[in-house]
Design an enzyme around this catalytic site. Structure first.
Site, PDB file in Angstrom:
ATOM      1  N   CYS A  80       0.822  -1.207   0.000  1.00 33.50           N
ATOM      2  CA  CYS A  80       0.000   0.000   0.000  1.00 33.50           C
ATOM      3  C   CYS A  80       0.867   1.272   0.000  1.00 33.50           C
ATOM      4  O   CYS A  80       1.463   1.576  -1.024  1.00 33.50           O
ATOM      5  CB  CYS A  80      -0.981  -0.071   1.156  1.00 33.50           C
ATOM      6  N   HIS A 173      -3.300  -5.387   1.649  1.00 29.49           N
ATOM      7  CA  HIS A 173      -2.600  -5.625   2.925  1.00 29.49           C
ATOM      8  C   HIS A 173      -2.645  -7.085   3.382  1.00 29.49           C
ATOM      9  O   HIS A 173      -3.462  -7.428   4.245  1.00 29.49           O
ATOM     10  CB  HIS A 173      -3.272  -4.809   4.026  1.00 29.49           C
ATOM     11  N   GLU A 175      -0.862  -8.374   5.464  1.00 25.29           N
ATOM     12  CA  GLU A 175      -0.565  -8.348   6.907  1.00 25.29           C
ATOM     13  C   GLU A 175      -1.828  -8.154   7.755  1.00 25.29           C
ATOM     14  O   GLU A 175      -1.778  -8.286   8.974  1.00 25.29           O
ATOM     15  CB  GLU A 175       0.492  -7.278   7.224  1.00 25.29           C
TER      16      GLU A 175
HETATM   17  N1  GLN Z   1      -3.710   6.311   1.018  1.00 25.23           N
HETATM   18  C1  GLN Z   1      -2.436   6.071   1.643  1.00 25.23           C
HETATM   19  C2  GLN Z   1      -1.327   6.885   0.964  1.00 25.23           C
HETATM   20  O1  GLN Z   1      -1.542   7.436  -0.076  1.00 25.23           O
HETATM   21  C3  GLN Z   1      -2.065   4.596   1.579  1.00 25.23           C
HETATM   22  C4  GLN Z   1      -3.061   3.821   2.394  1.00 25.23           C
HETATM   23  C5  GLN Z   1      -2.526   2.593   3.010  1.00 25.23           C
HETATM   24  O2  GLN Z   1      -1.311   2.352   3.085  1.00 25.23           O
HETATM   25  N2  GLN Z   1      -3.443   1.801   3.536  1.00 25.23           N
HETATM   26  O3  GLN Z   1      -0.274   6.983   1.495  1.00 25.23           O
END
Ligand code: GLN
Length: 191
Positions: A80, A173, A175
């Site tokens: 992410c 994710h 995790e």
């Molecule tokens: N929206 C977040 C970002 O742009 C990422 C979200 C996440 O890691 N769950 O950094």
């Protein structure tokens, strides 16, 4: 083997718990200083807020060290926000994110799924891994991959997991599930 989890913000303890479950307890190390990367043979950049994680990585010197290591074949997986950090290119929102590690040949879009779908879960087929329950939270997505970077999972028009030699990135994710398959996949690859 030991794996470092970049530990400034985000899903740090979740990744450490999963890595310990795969490798044995005490195998995951929280990394906040560049030197700590000398003690591990792979690293995970967690999910969280890429602007914050990026800033703290740059201030601590972890950023420079990780960039060098990643260039030299050291295994790194970003989930992410971590995926955003690994990318070479981003969309307009990236100006606020600051400098990216720029290791993976992909263009990412922050918050790609918009407000209507802030967080959601999908069963997806991941190449080399099989079916996986994917948790997306204000997730980025990959608009294009090129060169040696290849897609290992798709969702609609987007790529949501990609691999480039020693590097791995997921918009979701693993995790935050109890399924160790993805952590196993990365740690096997790193071994
Ligand atoms: N929206 C977040 C970002 O742009 C990422 C979200 C996440 O890691 N769950 O950094």
């Amino acid at each position: 083997m030991r794996v470092g989890v970049i530990a400034f913000q985000g899903t740090v303890s979740e990744h450490m718990r999963m890595a310990d479950a795969v490798l044995g307890s005490g195998s995951a190390l929280a990394v906040r200083r560049a030197e700590e990367l000398d003690d591990v043979s792979a690293a995970i950049i967690p999910g969280g807020e890429s602007t914050t994680i990026g800033r703290l990585m740059r201030n601590s010197g972890v950023f420079e060290k990780l960039k060098q290591l990643g260039d030299g074949g050291f295994p790194i997986w970003g989930t992410c926000a971590g995926m955003i950090m690994l990318a070479k290119e981003g969309d307009g929102q990236m100006r606020r994110t600051g400098e990216l590690l720029g290791l993976m040949n992909m263009k990412v879009k922050r918050n790609a799924f918009g407000r209507q779908r802030e967080s959601f879960e999908e069963e997806l087929e991941l190449e080399g891994i099989g079916e996986f329950h994917c948790v997306f939270i204000r997730a980025p997505a990959v608009e294009k991959v090129y060169g040696k970077c290849r897609a290992i999972a798709h969702l609609g028009k987007y790529v949501v997991a990609a691999e480039q030699e020693n590097l791995l990135a997921t918009a979701f994710h693993p995790e935050l599930t109890n399924d160790l398959k993805f952590h196993r996949y990365f740690l096997e690859k790193a071994r």
